[in-house]
Design an enzyme around this catalytic site. Structure first.
Site, PDB file in Angstrom:
ATOM      1  N   LYS A 138       0.836  -1.194   0.000  1.00 56.73           N
ATOM      2  CA  LYS A 138       0.000   0.000   0.000  1.00 56.73           C
ATOM      3  C   LYS A 138       0.876   1.252   0.000  1.00 56.73           C
ATOM      4  CE  LYS A 138      -4.134  -1.944   0.331  1.00 56.73           C
ATOM      5  NZ  LYS A 138      -5.211  -1.733  -0.645  1.00 56.73           N
TER       6      LYS A 138
ATOM      7  N   ASP B  20      -0.423  -0.609  -4.540  1.00 53.70           N
ATOM      8  CA  ASP B  20      -1.806  -0.150  -4.589  1.00 53.70           C
ATOM      9  C   ASP B  20      -1.878   1.254  -4.018  1.00 53.70           C
ATOM     10  OD1 ASP B  20      -4.513   0.212  -4.599  1.00 53.70           O
ATOM     11  OD2 ASP B  20      -4.987  -1.454  -3.249  1.00 53.70           O
TER      12      ASP B  20
ATOM     13  N   GLU C 168      -1.932  -0.590  -8.805  1.00 54.22           N
ATOM     14  CA  GLU C 168      -3.386  -0.697  -8.723  1.00 54.22           C
ATOM     15  C   GLU C 168      -3.991   0.684  -8.455  1.00 54.22           C
ATOM     16  OE1 GLU C 168      -6.596  -3.208  -5.971  1.00 54.22           O
ATOM     17  OE2 GLU C 168      -4.521  -3.891  -6.192  1.00 54.22           O
TER      18      GLU C 168
ATOM     19  N   ASP D 172      -9.057  -0.786 -10.499  1.00 52.43           N
ATOM     20  CA  ASP D 172      -9.790  -1.390  -9.384  1.00 52.43           C
ATOM     21  C   ASP D 172     -11.052  -0.591  -9.094  1.00 52.43           C
ATOM     22  OD1 ASP D 172     -10.721  -2.619  -7.108  1.00 52.43           O
ATOM     23  OD2 ASP D 172      -9.048  -2.050  -5.843  1.00 52.43           O
TER      24      ASP D 172
ATOM     25  N   LYS E  67     -13.820  -7.404  -8.080  1.00 58.19           N
ATOM     26  CA  LYS E  67     -14.178  -7.542  -6.668  1.00 58.19           C
ATOM     27  C   LYS E  67     -15.688  -7.699  -6.563  1.00 58.19           C
ATOM     28  CE  LYS E  67     -10.284  -5.088  -4.568  1.00 58.19           C
ATOM     29  NZ  LYS E  67      -9.841  -3.888  -3.815  1.00 58.19           N
TER      30      LYS E  67
END
Length: 365
Positions: A162, A190, A218, A243, A267
């Site tokens: 992250k 991400d 991402e 995403d 997702k």
């Protein structure tokens, strides 16, 4: 097999360590559980996490959508009306994608039980075992390096790191992680929508120029900025995974038509369940775009449904389903087996879920 009752509950599962991203900080998984009961005694299970910062779905909103809209449309209907039931879930209320996903997966669970077949075989049955990455939360470079080394000791060889809380530090964060894990580990990052397009290109290219070997990034820009995503894709040395920009099959097709990304992240909580996830996967097969299957820091019921899809379709080549292994405990009985990075799908009918450990589920009146 007729649906006779919908019961709602809540589970609370503490995390091993706090989960921090550019959008939120979380200490435990606090999810809504959906049970679809039938006249045969079969129960279908679903789950939805309240991720208001991403989907807009709070705990109260999920409960209200299931009780006041979706549930009323299903009671008394036969599970064999499957296509119509799945369509009803999507059409009876707008938005509320997490609530829809929870009910959708419970319907797939019942349908598999009705015909005594695992969901992954219903969907294609490509494989039985997949390998997930593990998430490294955003912290100081030193702490992230320690977390990355610990992940390698636990057997993980692909890290999702992250970034984005402080863009000025992001290159140093990644440099510390890469130094800690060496050249052998896969690193994907991400940003959770944290950067502007030009800022993203500058940061990403600097990372690659320093030899950090980032596999993909991402969602580097805000979800609505399709043109910005396209700009990063065209100018960055790092491949781009969409995403938060993908909430529907229509979003996915638009992005693929624009060639605004290199990969799509599916997702269930964003697209409303397996019904729409299958459409995204099928579109990706047509356009030749590889997919990742991801989760929203969920416990095992909903991640289990994502495992079923990942094991069904070969277009899903990347797996980010580490939610259950980030938890200190697993209150769910049955379903997929999580052994570190290795996930093996259940051969039980439906989703293979048999219930919850005593005292772990609190039913709502």
């Amino acid at each position: 097999m007729k649906i006779t009752e919908i019961r709602l509950g809540k589970i609370s599962v503490p995390l091993r360590v706090p989960f921090r991203t550019a959008l939120r900080s979380v200490d435990s998984v606090e999810d809504v559980i959906v049970e679809l009961h039938t006249d045969t005694g079969a129960v279908g299970y679903g789950e939805a996490p309240p991720t208001g910062a991403v989907t807009g779905d709070t705990t109260g909103a999920i409960i209200g959508a299931v009780k006041d809209h979706i549930g009323r449309s299903l009671i008394g209907r036969e599970v064999d009306e499957f296509e119509d039931l799945l369509g009803t879930v999507q059409s009876c209320v707008v938005k509320n994608t997490s609530a829809k996903a929870a009910v959708d997966m419970a319907l797939w669970d019942l349908y598999g039980q009705l015909y005594k077949i695992p969901v992954y075989k219903l969907l294609g049955g490509a494989r039985k075992r997949i390998v997930t990455d593990i998430t490294i939360s955003v912290n100081s470079p030193e702490e992230m390096a320690r977390d990355a080394k610990d992940a390698l000791r636990r057997g993980y060889d692909c890290l999702k790191v992250k970034v984005g809380v402080n863009p000025a530090l992001d290159v140093e964060r990644l440099a510390a992680v890469r130094q800690a894990v060496g050249d052998g580990a896969c690193i994907r990052i991400d940003a959770n929508q944290a950067w502007g397009p030009k800022e993203a290109v500058r940061i990403l290219n600097r990372m690659q120029e320093r030899g950090l070997a980032i596999e993909l990034v991402e969602q580097p820009v805000p979800a609505h900025d399709f043109e910005g995503l396209k700009y990063v894709t065209e100018h960055s040395y790092v491949p781009v995974l969409a995403d938060e920009s993908v909430f529907s099959p229509e979003d996915a097709v638009k992005l693929m038509t624009m060639r605004a990304m290199d990969f799509i992240n599916i997702k269930l909580m964003k697209c409303g369940g397996l019904y729409n996830a299958l459409k995204i996967a099928s579109a990706a097969e047509i356009y030749g775009v590889e997919c990742m299957i991801g989760c929203m820091l969920e416990a095992k019921v909903s991640v289990n449904a994502a495992v079923e899809l990942a094991c069904a379709r070969k277009i899903i080549t990347k797996v980010d389903l580490d939610g259950p292994v980030l938890c200190r405990e697993d209150p769910v009985i049955g379903g997929a087996s999580f052994d570190g990075k290795a996930i093996t799908v259940s051969d039980g009918p439906g989703l293979g879920i048999r219930g919850f450990e005593p005292g772990s589920l609190t039913y709502l009146t």
